[in-house]
Structure formats: structure tokens, C-alpha cells
Design a protein around this motif. Structure first.
Motif, PDB file in Angstrom:
ATOM      1  N   SER A  32       2.549  -6.543  -5.162  1.00 27.26           N
ATOM      2  CA  SER A  32       1.443  -5.867  -5.825  1.00 27.26           C
ATOM      3  C   SER A  32       0.248  -6.814  -5.808  1.00 27.26           C
ATOM      4  CB  SER A  32       1.838  -5.538  -7.269  1.00 27.26           C
ATOM      5  OG  SER A  32       0.675  -5.372  -8.057  1.00 27.26           O
ATOM      6  N   THR A  33      -0.909  -6.291  -5.449  1.00 29.69           N
ATOM      7  CA  THR A  33      -2.109  -7.159  -5.445  1.00 29.69           C
ATOM      8  C   THR A  33      -2.407  -7.643  -6.865  1.00 29.69           C
ATOM      9  OG1 THR A  33      -3.547  -5.229  -5.646  1.00 29.69           O
ATOM     10  CG2 THR A  33      -3.144  -6.058  -3.406  1.00 29.69           C
ATOM     11  N   GLN A  56       1.822  -2.167  -0.104  1.00 33.13           N
ATOM     12  CA  GLN A  56       2.465  -2.794  -1.272  1.00 33.13           C
ATOM     13  C   GLN A  56       3.889  -2.264  -1.407  1.00 33.13           C
ATOM     14  OE1 GLN A  56      -0.613  -3.582  -4.734  1.00 33.13           O
ATOM     15  NE2 GLN A  56      -0.525  -1.409  -4.283  1.00 33.13           N
ATOM     16  N   GLY A  59       3.686  -1.627  -5.866  1.00 32.64           N
ATOM     17  CA  GLY A  59       2.388  -1.281  -6.450  1.00 32.64           C
ATOM     18  C   GLY A  59       2.609  -0.626  -7.801  1.00 32.64           C
ATOM     19  N   ARG A  60       1.712  -0.885  -8.741  1.00 36.68           N
ATOM     20  CA  ARG A  60       1.953  -0.311 -10.064  1.00 36.68           C
ATOM     21  C   ARG A  60       0.737   0.418 -10.608  1.00 36.68           C
ATOM     22  NH1 ARG A  60       2.355  -6.192 -11.827  1.00 36.68           N
ATOM     23  NH2 ARG A  60       0.402  -6.617 -12.907  1.00 36.68           N
ATOM     24  N   GLY A  61       1.047   1.397 -11.473  1.00 34.50           N
ATOM     25  CA  GLY A  61       0.017   2.106 -12.200  1.00 34.50           C
ATOM     26  C   GLY A  61       0.044   1.649 -13.643  1.00 34.50           C
ATOM     27  N   ARG A  62      -0.485   2.481 -14.550  1.00 36.18           N
ATOM     28  CA  ARG A  62      -0.450   2.123 -15.967  1.00 36.18           C
ATOM     29  C   ARG A  62       0.979   2.269 -16.483  1.00 36.18           C
ATOM     30  NH1 ARG A  62      -3.770   6.243 -18.640  1.00 36.18           N
ATOM     31  NH2 ARG A  62      -3.040   7.482 -16.893  1.00 36.18           N
ATOM     32  N   ARG A  65       4.175   2.388 -14.408  1.00 35.31           N
ATOM     33  CA  ARG A  65       4.471   3.458 -13.455  1.00 35.31           C
ATOM     34  C   ARG A  65       4.280   2.927 -12.039  1.00 35.31           C
ATOM     35  NH1 ARG A  65       1.952   7.888 -17.243  1.00 35.31           N
ATOM     36  NH2 ARG A  65       0.058   6.747 -16.789  1.00 35.31           N
ATOM     37  N   VAL A  66       4.843   3.674 -11.094  1.00 33.11           N
ATOM     38  CA  VAL A  66       4.789   3.223  -9.703  1.00 33.11           C
ATOM     39  C   VAL A  66       3.540   3.786  -9.026  1.00 33.11           C
ATOM     40  CG1 VAL A  66       5.942   3.468  -7.466  1.00 33.11           C
ATOM     41  CG2 VAL A  66       7.281   3.050  -9.531  1.00 33.11           C
ATOM     42  N   LEU A  68       2.375   4.264  -5.208  1.00 35.97           N
ATOM     43  CA  LEU A  68       2.876   4.145  -3.843  1.00 35.97           C
ATOM     44  C   LEU A  68       1.718   3.854  -2.906  1.00 35.97           C
ATOM     45  CD1 LEU A  68       5.242   7.099  -4.390  1.00 35.97           C
ATOM     46  CD2 LEU A  68       6.006   4.834  -3.658  1.00 35.97           C
ATOM     47  N   ASN A 116      -8.628   7.342 -15.497  1.00 36.42           N
ATOM     48  CA  ASN A 116      -8.708   6.402 -14.369  1.00 36.42           C
ATOM     49  C   ASN A 116      -8.402   7.001 -13.004  1.00 36.42           C
ATOM     50  OD1 ASN A 116      -5.998   6.821 -14.948  1.00 36.42           O
ATOM     51  ND2 ASN A 116      -5.426   4.858 -14.089  1.00 36.42           N
ATOM     52  N   LYS A 124      -5.741  13.853  -6.646  1.00 34.63           N
ATOM     53  CA  LYS A 124      -5.930  12.401  -6.846  1.00 34.63           C
ATOM     54  C   LYS A 124      -5.918  11.654  -5.509  1.00 34.63           C
ATOM     55  CE  LYS A 124      -3.972   8.641  -9.663  1.00 34.63           C
ATOM     56  NZ  LYS A 124      -3.239   8.363 -10.903  1.00 34.63           N
ATOM     57  N   GLY A 127      -6.454   5.674  -7.627  1.00 30.68           N
ATOM     58  CA  GLY A 127      -6.130   5.316  -9.003  1.00 30.68           C
ATOM     59  C   GLY A 127      -6.637   3.910  -9.289  1.00 30.68           C
ATOM     60  N   ASN A 149      -5.820   6.378  -1.229  1.00 38.18           N
ATOM     61  CA  ASN A 149      -5.094   6.992  -0.116  1.00 38.18           C
ATOM     62  C   ASN A 149      -6.116   7.251   0.986  1.00 38.18           C
ATOM     63  OD1 ASN A 149      -2.804   7.088  -1.751  1.00 38.18           O
ATOM     64  ND2 ASN A 149      -3.294   9.145  -2.507  1.00 38.18           N
ATOM     65  N   PRO A 161       3.295  12.389  -5.548  1.00 39.69           N
ATOM     66  CA  PRO A 161       3.246  13.713  -6.188  1.00 39.69           C
ATOM     67  C   PRO A 161       2.287  14.678  -5.472  1.00 39.69           C
ATOM     68  CG  PRO A 161       2.794  11.951  -7.769  1.00 39.69           C
ATOM     69  CD  PRO A 161       2.935  11.298  -6.451  1.00 39.69           C
ATOM     70  N   ALA A 164      -1.657  14.881  -5.245  1.00 39.66           N
ATOM     71  CA  ALA A 164      -2.403  13.814  -4.565  1.00 39.66           C
ATOM     72  C   ALA A 164      -2.993  14.317  -3.254  1.00 39.66           C
ATOM     73  CB  ALA A 164      -1.459  12.653  -4.280  1.00 39.66           C
TER      74      ALA A 164
HETATM   75  C1  BT5 Z   1      -3.032   4.604 -11.600  1.00 37.89           C
HETATM   76  O1  BT5 Z   1      -2.054   4.588 -12.560  1.00 37.89           O
HETATM   77  O2  BT5 Z   1      -3.491   5.584 -11.079  1.00 37.89           O
HETATM   78  C2  BT5 Z   1      -3.485   3.195 -11.185  1.00 37.89           C
HETATM   79  C3  BT5 Z   1      -3.096   2.867  -9.785  1.00 37.89           C
HETATM   80  C4  BT5 Z   1      -3.622   1.517  -9.387  1.00 37.89           C
HETATM   81  C5  BT5 Z   1      -3.107   1.109  -8.051  1.00 37.89           C
HETATM   82  C6  BT5 Z   1      -3.736  -0.165  -7.584  1.00 37.89           C
HETATM   83  S1  BT5 Z   1      -3.407  -0.498  -5.910  1.00 37.89           S
HETATM   84  C7  BT5 Z   1      -4.075  -2.081  -6.070  1.00 37.89           C
HETATM   85  C8  BT5 Z   1      -3.573  -2.614  -7.391  1.00 37.89           C
HETATM   86  N1  BT5 Z   1      -2.258  -3.199  -7.238  1.00 37.89           N
HETATM   87  C9  BT5 Z   1      -1.329  -2.523  -7.929  1.00 37.89           C
HETATM   88  O3  BT5 Z   1      -0.109  -2.822  -7.991  1.00 37.89           O
HETATM   89  N2  BT5 Z   1      -1.898  -1.490  -8.593  1.00 37.89           N
HETATM   90  C10 BT5 Z   1      -3.337  -1.434  -8.337  1.00 37.89           C
HETATM   91  P1  BT5 Z   1      -1.537   5.877 -13.365  1.00 37.89           P
HETATM   92  O4  BT5 Z   1      -2.699   6.603 -13.951  1.00 37.89           O
HETATM   93  O5  BT5 Z   1      -0.490   5.349 -14.260  1.00 37.89           O
HETATM   94  O6  BT5 Z   1      -0.946   6.813 -12.253  1.00 37.89           O
HETATM   95  C11 BT5 Z   1       0.314   6.549 -11.680  1.00 37.89           C
HETATM   96  C12 BT5 Z   1       0.854   7.897 -11.215  1.00 37.89           C
HETATM   97  O7  BT5 Z   1       0.110   8.329 -10.053  1.00 37.89           O
HETATM   98  C13 BT5 Z   1       2.292   7.832 -10.781  1.00 37.89           C
HETATM   99  O8  BT5 Z   1       3.153   8.007 -11.873  1.00 37.89           O
HETATM  100  C14 BT5 Z   1       2.377   8.987  -9.782  1.00 37.89           C
HETATM  101  O9  BT5 Z   1       2.522  10.236 -10.482  1.00 37.89           O
HETATM  102  C15 BT5 Z   1       0.978   9.015  -9.165  1.00 37.89           C
HETATM  103  N3  BT5 Z   1       0.931   8.329  -7.866  1.00 37.89           N
HETATM  104  C16 BT5 Z   1       1.688   7.298  -7.392  1.00 37.89           C
HETATM  105  N4  BT5 Z   1       1.289   6.924  -6.170  1.00 37.89           N
HETATM  106  C17 BT5 Z   1       0.256   7.745  -5.847  1.00 37.89           C
HETATM  107  C18 BT5 Z   1      -0.575   7.856  -4.699  1.00 37.89           C
HETATM  108  N5  BT5 Z   1      -0.482   7.043  -3.659  1.00 37.89           N
HETATM  109  N6  BT5 Z   1      -1.544   8.817  -4.721  1.00 37.89           N
HETATM  110  C19 BT5 Z   1      -1.711   9.637  -5.780  1.00 37.89           C
HETATM  111  N7  BT5 Z   1      -0.942   9.595  -6.880  1.00 37.89           N
HETATM  112  C20 BT5 Z   1       0.030   8.640  -6.915  1.00 37.89           C
END
Ligand code: BT5
Length: 260
Positions: A32-33, A56, A59-62, A65-66, A68, A116, A124, A127, A149, A161, A164
Motif C-alpha cells: 500500500s502506498t 497494490q 491497498g486500503r480504504g477507510r 476496507r480493501v 483494489l 471521499n 465511483k 477514492g 481506476n 463492486p 464502480a
Molecule cells: C476509499 O475508501 O475510497 C479510499 C481509497 C483510497 C485508495 C488509495 S490508493 C493509494 C492509497 N494507498 C492505499 O492503500 N489507499 C490509498 P472507502 O470509502 O472506505 O471505500 C472502500 C470501498 O470502495 C470498498 O469497500 C469497496 O466497496 C470499494 N472499492 C474497492 N476498490 C475499488 C475500486 N478499485 N474502485 C471502486 N470502488 C472500489
């Protein structure tokens, strides 16, 4: 064929920024960056250092969460050392920078979903994740993470999902990730440097780009579910939700489902 080399030299070459993106750490593949950027802050990374990956694996979200980010997507983290008063504005700076750069490079017109998400045609495409370390009034670091993406055929990734989309799916052609990154870094810096005098206009533009406002929404915030009309956002980024009984709640973090 879209030009798609992402060497640090190609990103920094004559990049018209003062500090953001002047130091680039590039990986073709990493966990993850955010993780690597955090480690770099411990090694004294310069303000504006960028960690970029083509792919990645974690890669992580909030909320853990994952996110991708397979090959063809863009994942980057920007290391900043802002004053504590600017922390709530970083999501606005990053979101608007993504909107401006996608629009400039592709002509698409993205909108924002609180808090976000960047949407194209309601789906989407990007993110954003802000992580920081603060002690008292001292910011040790703030990291802006952005995932886009770009050149992905979403039907090839059933694990992403259905809500997206990707820039290439929307356009029916590939997009230069290099052009997008360079523009993104310029836009982030321009907005970030405006904060001391132009924070109010950044807030207003962010608010005006939110598809969420005026809509009937359901919001999951921690263990609580709310329902009502998303009336406005405060200048600290909180969402003002009007309940059916007329009362108002400010929600600082949560997941929104649009109900109408
Ligand atoms: C986000 O979280 O949308 C924040 C994502 C941030 C990613 C960047 S990449 C560079 C940096 N390094 C990291 O490791 N992270 C940051 P959130 O609002 O929690 O949304 C996550 C949700 O988006 C997941 O639970 C999925 O439902 C959905 N999701 C996952 N991968 C996706 C994708 N590639 N495109 C669209 N939706 C996605």
C-alpha cells in the motif's frame, strides 16, 4: 496505444510544482502506498514526497476496507507537513484536484459523493484517504492517498463492486496515467498553497460539487444509522443531516447511501 511509463524521471521532468512531486518514489508493485509513505515520514521524507505504485497488493480504504488497485489503475500517496488548522481541508483539496485533473485530461465531468468518493456518471472512479499523525497541535505528518481506476476493464474485475467505473470504460479508450499524475500533482499543490487565503473558496467549490446535498440519504456512522436530508456541509467537512423531526445532526464520518 497509450503512453504509460511511470518512471520517477518521467513524472518529475519539468514538473511545474514547487515541492509536491519533486521527490517521487515509484514501485511497480507494493502493498500500500500509505504504508510506504508512512515509513518514509519516519526517514524524514521531504514535504511533498510522492509514493506511486502501478499495482497494490494490500491497498486500503477507510476503516480497514480493501481498495483494489490492479494493473492499469493509479495509486499514490502524497506526504505533507501542514499546520493543524489545514487538516480538515485536505479532503477538499484532494477531491477537487482529482476532479480538475480528470476533467483536464479526459474531458469527463466528475462529481463528488460525501465524504471521499469521486464519481463519473454516478459511479465511483476514485477514492481518497487521508491519514495523519497529530500530537496536540503538532502535525507529525499528513498523507493524502488517491486511487483512480484509469485503464481497467471493470468486467474483468468482478471483485470490484458494480457501483464502480474506470476512465477507460467511460471513454471507450485508454488514458495516459502519466498525464493524469502530472496534472494531479500540479492541481494538489495549487489548491494546497491557496489554503491560507482561499480556504473558503475551496470549501465552497467542494460543497458545490457534492451530489449528496439536497438528497434523501441513509448514513451509517460507526454503529449508528441515520436517515434524513443531507442539507449541507460545514467548513470542517462535516455533513449536516436534517432529520424528519426537523432536528439537525453534524456527521463527521460515515457511509452514505442515496435514497432518492
Ligand atoms: C476509499 O475508501 O475510497 C479510499 C481509497 C483510497 C485508495 C488509495 S490508493 C493509494 C492509497 N494507498 C492505499 O492503500 N489507499 C490509498 P472507502 O470509502 O472506505 O471505500 C472502500 C470501498 O470502495 C470498498 O469497500 C469497496 O466497496 C470499494 N472499492 C474497492 N476498490 C475499488 C475500486 N478499485 N474502485 C471502486 N470502488 C472500489
Amino acid at each position: 496505444m497509450v503512453e504509460d511509463s511511470l518512471s520517477p524521471a518521467s513524472i518529475t521532468d519539468k514538473l511545474e510544482t514547487r515541492f509536491i512531486g519533486q521527490q517521487v518514489i515509484y514501485y511497480s508493485r507494493l502493498t500500500s502506498t500509505m504504508e510506504v509513505a508512512k515509513q518514509e515520514t519516519q526517514q524524514g521524507a521531504a514535504d511533498g514526497t510522492v509514493v506511486i505504485a502501478s499495482e497494490q497488493t494490500a491497498g486500503r480504504g477507510r476503516l480497514k476496507r480493501v481498495w483494489l488497485s490492479p494493473k492499469g489503475s493509479l495509486a499514490l500517496s502524497i506526504i505533507l507537513y501542514p499546520s493543524v488548522v489545514y487538516l480538515p481541508s485536505l479532503i477538499m483539496v484532494a477531491s477537487l484536484a482529482v476532479v480538475h485533473s480528470i476533467e483536464a485530461v479526459t474531458g469527463l465531468k466528475p462529481r463528488l459523493k460525501w465524504p471521499n468518493d469521486v464519481l463519473v456518471n454516478g459511479r465511483k472512479v476514485s477514492g481518497i484517504l487521508i491519514e495523519n499523525s497529530v500530537r496536540g497541535n503538532i502535525v507529525n505528518y499528513a498523507i493524502i492517498g488517491i486511487g483512480v481506476n484509469v485503464n481497467l476493464r471493470l468486467p474483468d474485475f468482478p471483485e470490484i463492486p458494480p457501483a464502480a467505473t474506470s476512465l477507460s470504460d467511460e471513454l471507450g479508450r485508454g488514458v495516459s496515467r502519466l498525464a493524469l499524475i502530472r496534472r494531479l500533482l500540479i492541481e494538489v499543490e495549487k489548491l494546497y498553497l491557496t489554503l491560507p487565503t482561499g480556504g473558503e473558496s475551496i470549501y465552497q467549490e467542494w460543497r458545490d460539487n457534492l451530489v449528496t446535498l439536497g438528497r434523501r440519504v441513509q448514513i451509517k456512522s460507526g454503529k449508528t444509522d441515520y436517515e434524513g436530508i443531507a442539507e449541507s456541509v460545514a467548513s470542517d467537512g462535516g455533513l449536516l443531516l436534517r432529520h424528519p423531526d426537523g432536528s439537525l445532526t453534524k456527521i463527521v464520518a460515515g457511509d452514505v447511501t442515496l435514497r432518492d
